[in-house]
Design a protein around this motif. Structure first.
Motif, PDB file in Angstrom:
ATOM      1  N   LEU A  26      -3.769 -58.578  15.538  1.00  0.00           N
ATOM      2  CA  LEU A  26      -2.788 -59.061  14.571  1.00  0.00           C
ATOM      3  C   LEU A  26      -2.658 -58.125  13.369  1.00  0.00           C
ATOM      4  O   LEU A  26      -1.830 -58.344  12.488  1.00  0.00           O
ATOM      5  N   ASP A  27      -3.480 -57.061  13.345  1.00  0.00           N
ATOM      6  CA  ASP A  27      -3.501 -56.129  12.231  1.00  0.00           C
ATOM      7  C   ASP A  27      -2.508 -54.987  12.477  1.00  0.00           C
ATOM      8  O   ASP A  27      -2.878 -53.878  12.864  1.00  0.00           O
ATOM      9  N   GLU A  28      -1.233 -55.277  12.274  1.00  0.00           N
ATOM     10  CA  GLU A  28      -0.174 -54.277  12.375  1.00  0.00           C
ATOM     11  C   GLU A  28      -0.129 -53.578  13.731  1.00  0.00           C
ATOM     12  O   GLU A  28       0.226 -52.397  13.812  1.00  0.00           O
ATOM     13  N   ARG A  29      -0.517 -54.298  14.810  1.00  0.00           N
ATOM     14  CA  ARG A  29      -0.343 -53.764  16.162  1.00  0.00           C
ATOM     15  C   ARG A  29       0.958 -54.314  16.717  1.00  0.00           C
ATOM     16  O   ARG A  29       1.076 -55.519  16.961  1.00  0.00           O
ATOM     17  N   ARG A  51      -2.124 -63.508  20.027  1.00  0.00           N
ATOM     18  CA  ARG A  51      -3.402 -64.222  20.058  1.00  0.00           C
ATOM     19  C   ARG A  51      -3.869 -64.422  21.503  1.00  0.00           C
ATOM     20  O   ARG A  51      -5.066 -64.263  21.806  1.00  0.00           O
ATOM     21  N   THR A 109       3.406 -63.972  17.455  1.00  0.00           N
ATOM     22  CA  THR A 109       1.994 -64.145  17.097  1.00  0.00           C
ATOM     23  C   THR A 109       1.213 -64.898  18.169  1.00  0.00           C
ATOM     24  O   THR A 109       0.064 -64.554  18.466  1.00  0.00           O
ATOM     25  N   MET A 129      -6.263 -54.704   7.831  1.00  0.00           N
ATOM     26  CA  MET A 129      -6.296 -53.374   7.222  1.00  0.00           C
ATOM     27  C   MET A 129      -4.961 -52.666   7.466  1.00  0.00           C
ATOM     28  O   MET A 129      -4.533 -52.546   8.612  1.00  0.00           O
ATOM     29  N   PRO A 130      -4.299 -52.184   6.422  1.00  0.00           N
ATOM     30  CA  PRO A 130      -3.012 -51.495   6.607  1.00  0.00           C
ATOM     31  C   PRO A 130      -3.180 -50.245   7.463  1.00  0.00           C
ATOM     32  O   PRO A 130      -4.259 -49.647   7.516  1.00  0.00           O
ATOM     33  N   GLU A 180      -8.757 -61.481  17.646  1.00  0.00           N
ATOM     34  CA  GLU A 180      -7.425 -61.789  17.137  1.00  0.00           C
ATOM     35  C   GLU A 180      -7.106 -60.956  15.903  1.00  0.00           C
ATOM     36  O   GLU A 180      -5.985 -60.467  15.741  1.00  0.00           O
ATOM     37  N   ALA A 181      -8.089 -60.805  15.037  1.00  0.00           N
ATOM     38  CA  ALA A 181      -7.852 -60.052  13.811  1.00  0.00           C
ATOM     39  C   ALA A 181      -7.425 -58.617  14.112  1.00  0.00           C
ATOM     40  O   ALA A 181      -6.540 -58.065  13.444  1.00  0.00           O
ATOM     41  N   PHE A 182      -8.039 -58.012  15.134  1.00  0.00           N
ATOM     42  CA  PHE A 182      -7.714 -56.624  15.460  1.00  0.00           C
ATOM     43  C   PHE A 182      -6.263 -56.499  15.912  1.00  0.00           C
ATOM     44  O   PHE A 182      -5.518 -55.646  15.421  1.00  0.00           O
ATOM     45  N   ASP A 214     -10.077 -44.699  13.567  1.00  0.00           N
ATOM     46  CA  ASP A 214     -10.977 -45.427  14.455  1.00  0.00           C
ATOM     47  C   ASP A 214     -11.878 -44.508  15.267  1.00  0.00           C
ATOM     48  O   ASP A 214     -12.764 -44.988  15.984  1.00  0.00           O
TER      49      ASP A 214
END
Length: 344
Positions: free
Chosen positions: A240-243, A198, A194, A1-2, A236-238, A56
């Motif tokens: 890796l989402d522009e953090r 992870r 990355t 999510m951007p 991981e998705a959280f 959030d």
């Protein structure tokens, strides 16, 4: 999510931080919900949490919630370091990226105080509340500005970061730094760390939820089909989402050094700082939180003149405060509702 773009910006100018650096041209990103009334008496401050953004926090805001925007003017300031407010990822040299200066909870709250008083002209806050690092900021508000804060509801967070909590923060930070691509914080856009992110996420996964949560496979309630699916799809998705990794480390430094005793005037005396709080404080730790356990808040509460602790029951651990489990959300909402109903 951007990253969200639905926020406003308060220009802080040059901010001299508690550790001596001057963050020049600083800014605070924020969003408001509801309408400030004529006498400016209905404002609530609800700070963000570690790596969280104002969006959030929205799970606890609504017409069916205690934080009802039809009644309250809710200000959600984004923490310095979270990527929307001044952060390693958006600050120009010389304090960009790995050189971003250390920011304390006191610094966070002083910037928010300026937003509340200078921009909105608010002199009284019926409530300050927040989850995790948002709880740390809640305690800081009550210590730094007892003349303003009428009620405080920190949940799943603490007034002083405990040693075991610091061990957790060291572990996730070390996992991130171990990626060769991290390059001491000077990583390139075409060589993003990355692997470190992870690893960071997987270490975090062992702390964010309790042992019982995993034993009972509660992750299935979040729509995941296996443990590995949960580790990848949720954790991981959280991250890796522009953090941005430097942002994560900057916020981890703030969290690691959290202690209301470091507020100017208290000389490191946490007990004295807690004793100075004038407003009623309802702390709501989660029963099985691995890094903010209930006993930490029970310790703090005994030093607050009007302190109360209500333990959120269940197995969701720290994420009892994250808006993922309806039972936990209802418990937190009721606590806030009860506090707002109290005469002060």
């Amino acid at each position: 999510m951007p990253a969200p773009t639905d926020f406003e910006v308060f220009d802080l100018g040059d901010v001299v931080l508690q550790h001596g650096a001057t963050l020049r041209g600083a800014h605070l990103a924020y969003r408001t919900y509801g309408t400030l009334n004529a006498d400016k008496s209905n404002a609530i401050v609800y700070p963000t949490w570690y790596s969280g953004r104002h969006t959030d926090n929205e799970w606890l805001i609504g017409a069916d919630k205690a934080l009802d925007p039809d009644e309250w003017f809710i200000i959600v300031p984004n923490m310095l370091g979270n990527g929307l407010s001044s952060s390693p990822s958006n600050t120009p040299p010389p304090y960009d990226r790995a050189r971003f200066p250390h920011v304390t909870f006191h610094d966070q709250v002083e910037c928010q105080y300026r937003l509340v008083t200078e921009h909105f002209g608010i002199g009284t806050l019926p409530l300050v509340t927040g989850w995790s690092m948002g709880a740390g900021q809640t305690y800081q508000w009550a210590v730094s500005h007892p003349e303003m804060v009428q009620r405080a509801v920190p949940f799943c967070g603490s007034s002083r970061t405990a040693p075991h909590n610091q061990v957790f923060l060291e572990s996730i930070s070390a996992a991130l730094r171990a990626d060769a691509a991290f390059a001491g914080g000077w990583y390139r856009d075409d060589a993003w760390p990355t692997t470190g992110l992870r690893a960071f996420a997987r270490v975090y996964a062992g702390w964010g939820f309790s042992q019982a949560f995993y034993w009972q496979e509660e992750w299935r309630k979040l729509g995941f089909s296996s443990l590995e699916d949960f580790l990848i799809g949720f954790w991981e998705a959280f991250f890796l989402d522009e953090r941005d990794p430097n942002n994560l480390l900057a916020m981890a430094w703030t969290w690691f050094h959290g202690d209301v005793g470091q507020t100017p005037g208290f000389d490191g005396d946490t007990v004295a700082a807690l004793a100075s709080i004038r407003c009623p404080v309802l702390a709501m730790p989660a029963e099985k939180d691995l890094y903010f356990p209930p006993e930490d808040e029970q310790w703090a509460s005994q030093h607050i003149p009007d302190g109360e602790v209500r333990v959120i029951p269940g197995v969701w651990g720290h994420f009892a405060g994250g808006g993922q489990n309806p039972d936990d959300t209802a418990f937190i909402d009721q606590g806030i509702r009860d506090m707002l109903a109290r005469e002060v």
